[in-house]
Design a protein around this motif. Structure first.
Motif, PDB file in Angstrom:
ATOM      1  N   VAL A   1       0.468  -0.983  -0.054  1.00 38.12           N
ATOM      2  CA  VAL A   1      -0.174   0.061   0.057  1.00 38.12           C
ATOM      3  C   VAL A   1       0.301   1.351   0.278  1.00 38.12           C
ATOM      4  O   VAL A   1       1.874   1.574   0.336  1.00 38.12           O
ATOM      5  CB  VAL A   1      -0.983  -0.296   1.440  1.00 38.12           C
ATOM      6  N   LEU A   2       0.428   2.212  -0.654  1.00 38.61           N
ATOM      7  CA  LEU A   2       0.924   3.329  -0.747  1.00 38.61           C
ATOM      8  C   LEU A   2      -0.314   4.484  -0.121  1.00 38.61           C
ATOM      9  O   LEU A   2      -0.954   4.190  -0.372  1.00 38.61           O
ATOM     10  CB  LEU A   2       1.206   4.045  -2.244  1.00 38.61           C
TER      11      LEU A   2
ATOM     12  N   THR B   1      -0.968   8.241   0.797  1.00 44.71           N
ATOM     13  CA  THR B   1      -0.855   9.850   0.260  1.00 44.71           C
ATOM     14  C   THR B   1      -1.635  10.348   0.209  1.00 44.71           C
ATOM     15  O   THR B   1      -2.646   9.724   0.478  1.00 44.71           O
ATOM     16  CB  THR B   1      -0.078   9.440  -1.465  1.00 44.71           C
ATOM     17  N   VAL B   2      -1.525  11.773  -0.010  1.00 47.36           N
ATOM     18  CA  VAL B   2      -2.612  13.218   0.223  1.00 47.36           C
ATOM     19  C   VAL B   2      -2.378  13.345  -1.099  1.00 47.36           C
ATOM     20  O   VAL B   2      -3.796  14.346  -1.189  1.00 47.36           O
ATOM     21  CB  VAL B   2      -2.271  13.659   1.058  1.00 47.36           C
ATOM     22  N   ASP B   3      -2.147  12.838  -1.771  1.00 51.08           N
ATOM     23  CA  ASP B   3      -2.559  13.253  -3.727  1.00 51.08           C
ATOM     24  C   ASP B   3      -3.868  12.717  -4.284  1.00 51.08           C
ATOM     25  O   ASP B   3      -3.858  11.453  -4.460  1.00 51.08           O
ATOM     26  CB  ASP B   3      -1.934  12.575  -4.110  1.00 51.08           C
ATOM     27  N   GLN B   4      -4.437  13.610  -3.854  1.00 52.54           N
ATOM     28  CA  GLN B   4      -6.149  13.508  -4.677  1.00 52.54           C
ATOM     29  C   GLN B   4      -6.092  13.148  -5.951  1.00 52.54           C
ATOM     30  O   GLN B   4      -6.541  12.639  -6.478  1.00 52.54           O
ATOM     31  CB  GLN B   4      -6.864  14.549  -4.384  1.00 52.54           C
ATOM     32  N   ASN B   5      -5.155  13.784  -7.211  1.00 54.74           N
ATOM     33  CA  ASN B   5      -4.837  13.515  -8.451  1.00 54.74           C
ATOM     34  C   ASN B   5      -4.153  12.053  -9.585  1.00 54.74           C
ATOM     35  O   ASN B   5      -4.226  11.976  -9.796  1.00 54.74           O
ATOM     36  CB  ASN B   5      -4.293  14.638  -8.744  1.00 54.74           C
ATOM     37  N   LEU B   6      -3.594  11.110  -8.050  1.00 56.93           N
ATOM     38  CA  LEU B   6      -2.548  10.449  -8.542  1.00 56.93           C
ATOM     39  C   LEU B   6      -3.499   9.489  -9.279  1.00 56.93           C
ATOM     40  O   LEU B   6      -3.875   8.612 -10.386  1.00 56.93           O
ATOM     41  CB  LEU B   6      -2.435   9.575  -6.874  1.00 56.93           C
ATOM     42  N   GLN B   7      -4.945   9.437  -8.646  1.00 57.13           N
ATOM     43  CA  GLN B   7      -5.784   8.319  -9.465  1.00 57.13           C
ATOM     44  C   GLN B   7      -6.769   8.311 -10.900  1.00 57.13           C
ATOM     45  O   GLN B   7      -6.922   7.813 -12.246  1.00 57.13           O
ATOM     46  CB  GLN B   7      -7.057   8.067  -7.792  1.00 57.13           C
TER      47      GLN B   7
ATOM     48  N   THR C   1      -5.465  -0.001 -11.643  1.00 53.78           N
ATOM     49  CA  THR C   1      -5.855  -1.471 -12.155  1.00 53.78           C
ATOM     50  C   THR C   1      -5.231  -2.399 -12.306  1.00 53.78           C
ATOM     51  O   THR C   1      -5.355  -3.420 -12.223  1.00 53.78           O
ATOM     52  CB  THR C   1      -7.057  -1.250 -13.116  1.00 53.78           C
ATOM     53  N   VAL C   2      -3.757  -2.008 -12.886  1.00 52.39           N
ATOM     54  CA  VAL C   2      -2.497  -3.115 -13.404  1.00 52.39           C
ATOM     55  C   VAL C   2      -1.368  -3.658 -12.512  1.00 52.39           C
ATOM     56  O   VAL C   2      -0.566  -3.943 -12.677  1.00 52.39           O
ATOM     57  CB  VAL C   2      -2.506  -2.958 -15.264  1.00 52.39           C
ATOM     58  N   SER C   3      -1.900  -2.754 -11.510  1.00 53.27           N
ATOM     59  CA  SER C   3      -0.693  -2.047 -10.344  1.00 53.27           C
ATOM     60  C   SER C   3      -0.756  -3.175  -9.370  1.00 53.27           C
ATOM     61  O   SER C   3      -1.544  -3.708  -9.010  1.00 53.27           O
ATOM     62  CB  SER C   3      -1.057  -0.625 -10.044  1.00 53.27           C
ATOM     63  N   ASN C   4       0.524  -3.605  -9.280  1.00 52.16           N
ATOM     64  CA  ASN C   4       0.170  -4.603  -7.795  1.00 52.16           C
ATOM     65  C   ASN C   4       0.731  -4.013  -6.453  1.00 52.16           C
ATOM     66  O   ASN C   4       0.598  -4.925  -5.477  1.00 52.16           O
ATOM     67  CB  ASN C   4       1.689  -5.299  -7.932  1.00 52.16           C
ATOM     68  N   ILE C   5       0.199  -2.632  -6.535  1.00 53.59           N
ATOM     69  CA  ILE C   5       0.283  -1.889  -5.012  1.00 53.59           C
ATOM     70  C   ILE C   5      -1.727  -1.099  -4.906  1.00 53.59           C
ATOM     71  O   ILE C   5      -1.672  -0.685  -6.116  1.00 53.59           O
ATOM     72  CB  ILE C   5       1.651  -0.265  -4.960  1.00 53.59           C
TER      73      ILE C   5
ATOM     74  N   ASN D   1      -9.563  -4.742   4.069  1.00 55.21           N
ATOM     75  CA  ASN D   1      -9.786  -5.761   2.576  1.00 55.21           C
ATOM     76  C   ASN D   1      -9.471  -4.604   1.662  1.00 55.21           C
ATOM     77  O   ASN D   1      -9.902  -4.971   0.323  1.00 55.21           O
ATOM     78  CB  ASN D   1     -11.189  -5.559   2.846  1.00 55.21           C
ATOM     79  N   ILE D   2      -7.816  -4.164   1.413  1.00 55.44           N
ATOM     80  CA  ILE D   2      -7.951  -3.698   0.338  1.00 55.44           C
ATOM     81  C   ILE D   2      -7.022  -4.611  -1.019  1.00 55.44           C
ATOM     82  O   ILE D   2      -6.630  -5.502  -0.290  1.00 55.44           O
ATOM     83  CB  ILE D   2      -6.836  -2.098   0.149  1.00 55.44           C
ATOM     84  N   THR D   3      -7.098  -4.665  -1.769  1.00 54.26           N
ATOM     85  CA  THR D   3      -6.843  -5.338  -2.509  1.00 54.26           C
ATOM     86  C   THR D   3      -5.658  -4.087  -3.243  1.00 54.26           C
ATOM     87  O   THR D   3      -6.004  -3.584  -3.842  1.00 54.26           O
ATOM     88  CB  THR D   3      -7.209  -6.191  -3.748  1.00 54.26           C
ATOM     89  N   PRO D   4      -5.057  -5.050  -4.236  1.00 57.67           N
ATOM     90  CA  PRO D   4      -3.826  -4.070  -5.454  1.00 57.67           C
ATOM     91  C   PRO D   4      -4.442  -3.266  -6.191  1.00 57.67           C
ATOM     92  O   PRO D   4      -4.834  -4.276  -6.743  1.00 57.67           O
ATOM     93  CB  PRO D   4      -2.841  -6.020  -5.618  1.00 57.67           C
ATOM     94  N   GLY D   5      -4.357  -2.500  -7.091  1.00 64.12           N
ATOM     95  CA  GLY D   5      -4.887  -1.828  -7.932  1.00 64.12           C
ATOM     96  C   GLY D   5      -5.870  -1.135  -7.023  1.00 64.12           C
ATOM     97  O   GLY D   5      -6.778  -0.467  -8.244  1.00 64.12           O
ATOM     98  N   GLN D   6      -6.779  -0.880  -6.157  1.00 67.73           N
ATOM     99  CA  GLN D   6      -7.518  -0.009  -5.585  1.00 67.73           C
ATOM    100  C   GLN D   6      -7.305   0.757  -5.328  1.00 67.73           C
ATOM    101  O   GLN D   6      -5.908   1.212  -4.409  1.00 67.73           O
ATOM    102  CB  GLN D   6      -8.271  -1.078  -4.559  1.00 67.73           C
ATOM    103  N   ILE D   7      -7.987   2.019  -5.274  1.00 66.06           N
ATOM    104  CA  ILE D   7      -7.965   3.385  -4.262  1.00 66.06           C
ATOM    105  C   ILE D   7      -9.072   3.368  -3.495  1.00 66.06           C
ATOM    106  O   ILE D   7     -10.290   2.779  -4.503  1.00 66.06           O
ATOM    107  CB  ILE D   7      -7.735   4.030  -5.860  1.00 66.06           C
ATOM    108  N   LYS D   8      -8.875   3.743  -2.203  1.00 69.53           N
ATOM    109  CA  LYS D   8      -9.153   4.464  -1.090  1.00 69.53           C
ATOM    110  C   LYS D   8      -9.886   5.120  -0.673  1.00 69.53           C
ATOM    111  O   LYS D   8      -8.280   5.524  -0.836  1.00 69.53           O
ATOM    112  CB  LYS D   8      -9.617   3.272  -0.266  1.00 69.53           C
ATOM    113  N   ILE D   9     -10.077   6.691  -1.365  1.00 71.70           N
ATOM    114  CA  ILE D   9     -10.463   7.340  -0.521  1.00 71.70           C
ATOM    115  C   ILE D   9     -11.019   7.759   1.293  1.00 71.70           C
ATOM    116  O   ILE D   9     -12.001   6.602   1.424  1.00 71.70           O
ATOM    117  CB  ILE D   9     -11.249   8.741  -1.284  1.00 71.70           C
ATOM    118  N   ILE D  10      -9.875   7.820   1.896  1.00 69.83           N
ATOM    119  CA  ILE D  10      -9.876   8.336   3.226  1.00 69.83           C
ATOM    120  C   ILE D  10     -10.069   9.479   4.341  1.00 69.83           C
ATOM    121  O   ILE D  10      -9.291  10.294   3.921  1.00 69.83           O
ATOM    122  CB  ILE D  10      -8.875   7.812   4.189  1.00 69.83           C
ATOM    123  N   GLU D  11     -11.404  10.174   4.219  1.00 67.67           N
ATOM    124  CA  GLU D  11     -11.960  11.472   4.862  1.00 67.67           C
ATOM    125  C   GLU D  11     -12.622  11.220   6.139  1.00 67.67           C
ATOM    126  O   GLU D  11     -13.580  10.298   6.445  1.00 67.67           O
ATOM    127  CB  GLU D  11     -12.110  12.408   3.722  1.00 67.67           C
ATOM    128  N   HIS D  12     -12.629  13.152   6.370  1.00 65.36           N
ATOM    129  CA  HIS D  12     -13.573  12.887   7.657  1.00 65.36           C
ATOM    130  C   HIS D  12     -15.303  12.850   6.941  1.00 65.36           C
ATOM    131  O   HIS D  12     -15.864  13.289   5.916  1.00 65.36           O
ATOM    132  CB  HIS D  12     -13.231  14.053   7.918  1.00 65.36           C
TER     133      HIS D  12
END
Length: 105
Positions: free
Chosen positions: A47-48, A50-56, A62-66, A94-105
């Motif tokens: 898992v990476l 980050t606070v970079d909201q533009n990364l996604q 979707t083809v990443s291992n992270i 329950n996060i999986t490779p290639g998935q992005i989860k946004i965590i916010e208040h």
């Protein structure tokens, strides 16, 4: 689970995570653009964080291992990001490779 903190995430946040945590700074990868950073870390970390909201929008993950956790808080300061730790821990379950989860208040 091996987690790497992006360079914009305060390093001391690592002590709040009950996982193996490294920082981009520790690996001397600071300053790399997102594509180069992801290539450098994808086979060594789960898992990476980050606070970079533009990364996604900049990378095809979707083809990443992270997996990516994007922290969204009023600022990048430790006190603001620390409040997101309980939600981060739930997301890590329950996060999986290639998935992005946004965590916010």
């Amino acid at each position: 689970m091996n987690i790497i903190l992006d360079e914009c995430v305060p390093r001391r946040l690592a002590s709040d995570l009950p996982h193996e945590v490294t920082t981009v700074h520790q690996l001397k990868l600071s300053g790399l653009d997102n594509g180069a950073l992801l290539k450098a870390i994808e086979n060594n970390f789960d898992v990476l964080m980050t606070v970079d909201q533009n990364l996604q929008y900049q990378q095809n993950l979707t083809v990443s291992n992270i997996a990516i956790l994007v922290l969204v808080a009023p600022s990048n300061r430790y006190d603001d990001l620390k409040r997101l730790i309980p939600s981060c821990l739930s997301a890590l379950d329950n996060i999986t490779p290639g998935q992005i989860k946004i965590i916010e208040h």
